[in-house]
Design a protein around this motif. Structure first.
Motif, PDB file in Angstrom:
ATOM      1  N   CYS A  19       0.812  -1.227   0.000  1.00 20.43           N
ATOM      2  CA  CYS A  19       0.000   0.000   0.000  1.00 20.43           C
ATOM      3  C   CYS A  19       0.842   1.273   0.000  1.00 20.43           C
ATOM      4  O   CYS A  19       0.303   2.359  -0.200  1.00 20.43           O
ATOM      5  CB  CYS A  19      -0.905   0.018   1.225  1.00 20.43           C
ATOM      6  N   CYS A  48      -2.402   8.289   6.307  1.00 20.80           N
ATOM      7  CA  CYS A  48      -3.230   8.132   5.098  1.00 20.80           C
ATOM      8  C   CYS A  48      -4.702   7.990   5.463  1.00 20.80           C
ATOM      9  O   CYS A  48      -5.572   8.631   4.851  1.00 20.80           O
ATOM     10  CB  CYS A  48      -2.777   6.914   4.292  1.00 20.80           C
ATOM     11  N   ARG A  49      -4.986   7.168   6.458  1.00 21.50           N
ATOM     12  CA  ARG A  49      -6.361   6.959   6.895  1.00 21.50           C
ATOM     13  C   ARG A  49      -6.990   8.264   7.395  1.00 21.50           C
ATOM     14  O   ARG A  49      -8.124   8.616   7.050  1.00 21.50           O
ATOM     15  CB  ARG A  49      -6.405   5.901   7.991  1.00 21.50           C
ATOM     16  N   LYS A  52      -7.608  10.771   4.523  1.00 21.00           N
ATOM     17  CA  LYS A  52      -8.774  10.373   3.722  1.00 21.00           C
ATOM     18  C   LYS A  52     -10.066  10.698   4.477  1.00 21.00           C
ATOM     19  O   LYS A  52     -11.010  11.253   3.903  1.00 21.00           O
ATOM     20  CB  LYS A  52      -8.710   8.885   3.388  1.00 21.00           C
ATOM     21  N   TYR A  55     -10.047  14.866   5.047  1.00 19.46           N
ATOM     22  CA  TYR A  55      -9.880  15.764   3.906  1.00 19.46           C
ATOM     23  C   TYR A  55     -10.238  15.120   2.563  1.00 19.46           C
ATOM     24  O   TYR A  55     -10.085  15.750   1.523  1.00 19.46           O
ATOM     25  CB  TYR A  55      -8.439  16.283   3.845  1.00 19.46           C
ATOM     26  N   GLY A  56     -10.649  13.870   2.581  1.00 18.44           N
ATOM     27  CA  GLY A  56     -10.997  13.181   1.340  1.00 18.44           C
ATOM     28  C   GLY A  56      -9.810  12.896   0.444  1.00 18.44           C
ATOM     29  O   GLY A  56      -9.971  12.634  -0.747  1.00 18.44           O
ATOM     30  N   MET A  57      -8.610  12.932   1.005  1.00 16.26           N
ATOM     31  CA  MET A  57      -7.389  12.704   0.212  1.00 16.26           C
ATOM     32  C   MET A  57      -7.193  11.202  -0.012  1.00 16.26           C
ATOM     33  O   MET A  57      -6.959  10.466   0.936  1.00 16.26           O
ATOM     34  CB  MET A  57      -6.167  13.300   0.915  1.00 16.26           C
ATOM     35  N   ALA A  58      -7.296  10.780  -1.267  1.00 14.78           N
ATOM     36  CA  ALA A  58      -7.159   9.359  -1.588  1.00 14.78           C
ATOM     37  C   ALA A  58      -5.732   9.011  -2.006  1.00 14.78           C
ATOM     38  O   ALA A  58      -5.307   7.863  -1.865  1.00 14.78           O
ATOM     39  CB  ALA A  58      -8.131   8.975  -2.694  1.00 14.78           C
ATOM     40  N   GLU A  59      -4.982   9.983  -2.492  1.00 13.77           N
ATOM     41  CA  GLU A  59      -3.607   9.728  -2.934  1.00 13.77           C
ATOM     42  C   GLU A  59      -2.662   9.698  -1.734  1.00 13.77           C
ATOM     43  O   GLU A  59      -2.834  10.477  -0.788  1.00 13.77           O
ATOM     44  CB  GLU A  59      -3.150  10.819  -3.909  1.00 13.77           C
TER      45      GLU A  59
END
Length: 187
Positions: A19, A48-49, A52, A55-59
């Motif tokens: 990942c 990362c979790r 996301k 802030y809705g950050m998927a990258e």
């Protein structure tokens, strides 16, 4: 927000490595000990979790580093974070203002170390405590979280770190799991 993983034994490093972006995988694999690899990967995945969820950050985020070595998110000066780990757990604090976090395993009380890093008042406080190992760890996490907040790192006399400090601290003691963590903010 604060994210915590205190089940490191169940953390699957092989799955985590798949990942991670290449740069972070390289950093993780650069650690000699397996435990350090697991902790490093777990800390990044908590970040990362959190990014996301908040802030809705998927990258996967990329880091840049300030002059003192404090990491920040490339292209996102509005998001602040702090990562910390100990053999028992990993934490990630995320905020819209500067933040510092530190987690430490509770160890046997070491009077010699305490005399080197605590002010006389702090030393008296620890030695008067019914659980000096917990009180020492609480003070240590406060000091380190403040130094992470400011980006200084451990570069000055630790006895004076909290003297006159106006920061806000939130400390959690988990004796059942064997750790203490503190989150530090400017107000």
């Amino acid at each position: 927000m604060l994210y915590l993983n205190d089940d490191i034994a169940a953390f699957c490093l092989e799955e985590a490595l798949r990942c991670l972006p290449a740069w972070r995988r390289e950093q993780v694999l650069g650690h000699r000990r397996e435990l350090d690899r697991r902790l490093s990967a777990a800390a990044y995945l908590l970040l990362c979790r959190g990014l996301k969820a908040e802030y809705g950050m998927a990258e996967p985020p990329e880091f840049a580093y300030a002059e003192g070595g404090k990491p920040y998110l490339k292209g996102r000066p509005d998001i602040h974070f702090s990562l910390s780990h100990c053999p028992a757990a990993v934490i990630c604090a995320i905020a819209t203002e500067p933040i510092g976090a530190d987690i430490e395993r509770i160890r046997h009380y070491n009077a010699e170390l305490s005399r080197r890093v605590l002010s006389p008042a702090e030393l008296e406080q620890v030695e008067a405590s019914a659980m000096p190992e917990v009180e020492f760890t609480r003070l240590w996490t406060m000091k380190e979280s403040l130094l992470k907040l400011t980006g200084e790192g451990i570069r000055r006399d630790l006895k004076t770190v909290l003297c006159g400090c106006q920061a806000c601290f939130s400390t959690t003691v988990n004796t059942a799991r064997g750790y203490v963590f503190t989150v530090c903010t400017e107000r």
